[in-house]
Design an enzyme around this catalytic site. Structure first.
Site, PDB file in Angstrom:
ATOM      1  N   ASP A 131     -12.251   6.966   3.119  1.00  0.00           N
ATOM      2  CA  ASP A 131     -11.112   6.700   3.997  1.00  0.00           C
ATOM      3  C   ASP A 131     -10.708   5.221   3.956  1.00  0.00           C
ATOM      4  OD1 ASP A 131      -9.102   7.248   5.762  1.00  0.00           O
ATOM      5  OD2 ASP A 131     -10.389   7.448   7.535  1.00  0.00           O
ATOM      6  N   GLU A 177      -9.383   3.629   1.583  1.00  0.00           N
ATOM      7  CA  GLU A 177      -8.762   3.790   0.271  1.00  0.00           C
ATOM      8  C   GLU A 177      -7.697   2.739  -0.010  1.00  0.00           C
ATOM      9  OE1 GLU A 177      -7.783   5.267   2.932  1.00  0.00           O
ATOM     10  OE2 GLU A 177      -5.622   4.920   2.822  1.00  0.00           O
ATOM     11  N   LYS A 213       0.847  -1.209   0.000  1.00  0.00           N
ATOM     12  CA  LYS A 213       0.000   0.000   0.000  1.00  0.00           C
ATOM     13  C   LYS A 213       0.876   1.250   0.000  1.00  0.00           C
ATOM     14  CE  LYS A 213      -3.365   2.535   2.862  1.00  0.00           C
ATOM     15  NZ  LYS A 213      -4.245   2.504   4.050  1.00  0.00           N
ATOM     16  N   LYS A 235     -10.223  12.814   8.171  1.00  0.00           N
ATOM     17  CA  LYS A 235      -9.803  12.345   9.496  1.00  0.00           C
ATOM     18  C   LYS A 235      -9.704  13.539  10.443  1.00  0.00           C
ATOM     19  CE  LYS A 235      -6.998   8.382   8.010  1.00  0.00           C
ATOM     20  NZ  LYS A 235      -7.737   7.307   8.693  1.00  0.00           N
ATOM     21  N   ARG A 254      -7.600  -0.500   0.425  1.00  0.00           N
ATOM     22  CA  ARG A 254      -8.100  -1.700  -0.250  1.00  0.00           C
ATOM     23  C   ARG A 254      -8.399  -1.435  -1.723  1.00  0.00           C
ATOM     24  NH1 ARG A 254     -12.862  -2.144   4.101  1.00  0.00           N
ATOM     25  NH2 ARG A 254     -11.137  -1.350   5.347  1.00  0.00           N
TER      26      ARG A 254
HETATM   27  N1  BES Z   1      -4.479   4.328   6.754  1.00  0.00           N
HETATM   28  C1  BES Z   1      -5.634   4.033   7.497  1.00  0.00           C
HETATM   29  C2  BES Z   1      -5.407   2.970   8.581  1.00  0.00           C
HETATM   30  C3  BES Z   1      -4.465   3.315   9.697  1.00  0.00           C
HETATM   31  C4  BES Z   1      -4.963   3.776  10.897  1.00  0.00           C
HETATM   32  C5  BES Z   1      -3.111   3.091   9.586  1.00  0.00           C
HETATM   33  C6  BES Z   1      -4.104   4.056  11.935  1.00  0.00           C
HETATM   34  C7  BES Z   1      -2.252   3.366  10.627  1.00  0.00           C
HETATM   35  C8  BES Z   1      -2.749   3.841  11.814  1.00  0.00           C
HETATM   36  C9  BES Z   1      -6.743   3.524   6.586  1.00  0.00           C
HETATM   37  O1  BES Z   1      -6.736   4.008   5.297  1.00  0.00           O
HETATM   38  C10 BES Z   1      -8.044   3.935   7.188  1.00  0.00           C
HETATM   39  O2  BES Z   1      -8.288   5.102   7.243  1.00  0.00           O
HETATM   40  N2  BES Z   1      -8.828   2.967   7.637  1.00  0.00           N
HETATM   41  C11 BES Z   1     -10.048   3.246   8.285  1.00  0.00           C
HETATM   42  C12 BES Z   1     -11.089   2.293   7.767  1.00  0.00           C
HETATM   43  C13 BES Z   1     -12.454   2.538   8.327  1.00  0.00           C
HETATM   44  C14 BES Z   1     -12.993   3.881   7.860  1.00  0.00           C
HETATM   45  C15 BES Z   1     -13.365   1.389   7.943  1.00  0.00           C
HETATM   46  C16 BES Z   1      -9.838   3.042   9.778  1.00  0.00           C
HETATM   47  O3  BES Z   1      -9.178   2.095  10.162  1.00  0.00           O
HETATM   48  O4  BES Z   1     -10.318   3.873  10.545  1.00  0.00           O
HETATM   49 ZN    ZN Z   2      -4.911   4.651   4.599  1.00  0.00          ZN
HETATM   50 MN    MN Z   3      -7.809   5.816   5.102  1.00  0.00          MN
END
Ligand code: BES
Ligand code: ZN
Ligand code: MN
Length: 503
Positions: free
Chosen positions: A349, A351, A267, A279, A353
């Site tokens: 968010d 993104e 990724k 965020k 996947r």
């Molecule tokens: N890049 C983030 C995941 C992440 C969170 C990595 C904290 C490192 C530390 C990912 O793209 C994301 O935002 N995931 C969301 C998914 C949710 C909206 C289903 C998440 O984990 O909050």
């Molecule tokens: Zn991310």
């Molecule tokens: Mn994200």
């Protein structure tokens, strides 16, 4: 990076690093300190008294410096509870903690208990990794900062063995490329974009020998991605002024026949604002680390090439910046992924996947693979489930997962298997498209894994490594792990290739 040398002779450095452990008997609760100076004999009686006066415990991550007897400085690095044979990872960490504490010094000799070549290699790795510093963006504040320990001599009676020399060379490669991953993670999105990531690796491939080393690099631009139907990568990248890319680095062994063929997919979100699902500001800065997977798979491929391992690797880095703008992907937009699946983007968010789905399909095109591995800072749910130091493995093939687990353990990287419960899959159903990009919140790490699974041929052994927590250290440094980018997953990927070479 700290230069690594081997020696079994007299100590030339002004600094000597040795180990300190403790013993505890069942009868009395008082701990006894034990000096573990490897193959160097020391008169320990007085030293032990001084250490007791100083309140030394010998616990892991304790580093104590005292004026030396024959050297200017004597450094004791904690090995924890005394055992007949020390764990390689304990020594990797102890060497790392000492190297970290020696920033600003010119040279140090490390004499720690190492009976096996693998332990010697772990110590050398610990030094190379612990010596890491990141000062690229300091100007004024550089005056108060120290540069990495310049050189380290690993002292051991094994020094003259050919295997020891090879081990040090491998440790230097692991150190250099892990530190490269850390540099890329620590570089902010103002200075690292999808395009500059590609340029950096194009230059690194050249530096590693290019075609002569069996390496090939290719980059797809945004217009190429659009015209070829990479709907996931383009949907995530379209809100940014820094357009997306798909980077591919292939390694084919030059003289040997490849014993295994793997695809690595990482990724590569150079910054994740969350897009229109913006965020919160607090903590958003850590999202410069959302390209950790991409950096790890690309750097691992270069390390594998430099070690001339007889395995073929195709590394893919789908790169994009997840931004907000009038052109950003909206919740409810439907996109068509590479290969034709349609996705309802409920949450911009989610993104990672989307970019991974495209790259995973591409990676399986016209290629007989023995396995495919994706590496991603994919979900906050991973951090909730396993914390900041343990990464997750999800799989469609238990044997592949078990093998990777044991290999990662042998190089001191903490992974843990997680299931892909079928009942969670239905939560990804969409009323309007083939699938939605988000589903049930509970077990979000596994839901993300199930989403990716839809892009994998069922018979192809696949591992999904969620490194969201361990990729970026927001706490204090420990062992050989600095603050910021950690470089997690690189050692395991290289070790997997090494294990294929000897099978
Ligand atoms: N890049 C983030 C995941 C992440 C969170 C990595 C904290 C490192 C530390 C990912 O793209 C994301 O935002 N995931 C969301 C998914 C949710 C909206 C289903 C998440 O984990 O909050
Ligand atoms: Zn991310
Ligand atoms: Mn994200």
């Amino acid at each position: 990076m700290t230069a690594l040398r081997l020696s079994d002779g007299i100590i030339k450095d002004e600094i000597l690093v040795i180990g300190l452990s403790y013993k505890k008997s069942l009868k009395d609760s008082k701990a006894t300190l034990v000096i573990e100076s490897g193959d160097i004999a020391l008169d320990t009686k007085k030293l032990l008294q001084s250490l007791a006066d100083l309140g030394a415990t010998g616990k892991c991550d304790e580093v104590i410096k005292i004026p030396g007897l024959t050297t200017r400085l004597l450094v004791f690095t904690g090995l924890g509870k005394n055992k007949t044979t020390q764990d390689d990872e304990i020594l990797r960490r102890a060497a790392g903690a000492a190297a970290r504490s020696l920033a600003g010094s010119t040279g140090a000799t490390f004499s720690l208990p190492a009976k096996k070549i693998s332990t010697l290699e772990a110590i050398a790795q610990g030094v190379a990794l612990g010596g890491y510093t990141f000062n690229k963006f300091r100007v004024d504040s550089m005056k108060e900062r120290q540069l990495s320990l310049k050189s380290a001599t690993i002292h051991s009676n094994l020094a003259n063995k050919a295997e020891a020399k090879d081990a040090i060379k491998r440790a230097a490669v692991i150190g250099e490329y892990t530190n490269l991953v850390r540099d890329l993670i620590n570089t902010p999105p103002s200075h690292l974009t999808p395009d500059s990531f590609c340029k950096e690796f194009t230059a690194l491939v050249k530096k590693a020998g290019g075609a002569t080393a069996g390496l090939k690099v290719s980059v797809m631009t945004e217009s190429q991605l659009k015209s070829k139907g990479y709907g996931g990568i383009t949907a995530v990248g379209q809100g940014s002024a820094n357009p997306p890319r798909l980077l591919q680095i292939s390694y084919t062994p030059v003289k040997a026949k490849a014993k295994k063929s793997y695809a690595f997919v990482g990724k590569g979100i150079t910054f994740d604002t969350g897009g229109l699902a913006l965020k919160p500001a607090v903590g958003m800065e850590a999202m410069k680390s959302d390209m950790s997977g991409a950096a790890a798979v690309c750097a691992a491929t270069l390390a594998i090439a430099l070690m001339k391992l007889p395995v073929a690797i195709d590394a893919y880095a789908p790169l994009a910046e997840n931004m907000i703008s009038d052109n950003a992907t909206r919740p409810s937009d439907i996109i068509t992924m590479f290969g034709g699946k349609t996705i309802e983007v409920l949450n911009p968010d989610c993104e990672g996947r989307l970019v991974l789905g495209d790259a995973l399909v591409k990676a399986q095109e016209n290629k007989k693979l023995d396995g495919i591995i994706d590496v991603a800072t994919l979900t906050g749910a991973q951090v909730v489930a396993l914390g900041t130091r343990t990464s997750a493995i999800m799989t469609n093939n238990q044997d592949f997962s078990d093998h990777f687990f044991s290999v990662s353990k042998s190089v001191g990287e903490a992974f843990w298997p997680m299931p892909l419960p079928v009942e969670l899959r239905a939560s990804l159903d969409s009323p309007v498209a083939d699938m939605a990009n988000t589903g049930e919140r509970m077990g979000g790490m596994m839901v993300a894994g199930l989403f990716l699974n839809e892009f994998i041929a069922p018979e192809l052994p696949w591992l999904h490594l969620d490194i969201a927590g361990p990729a970026y250290n927001e706490g204090d440094p420990y062992g050989y792990t600095p603050v910021g980018g950690t470089g997690i997953a690189l050692r395991s990927l290289v070790a997997l290739a090494q294990s294929a070479a000897i099978s």
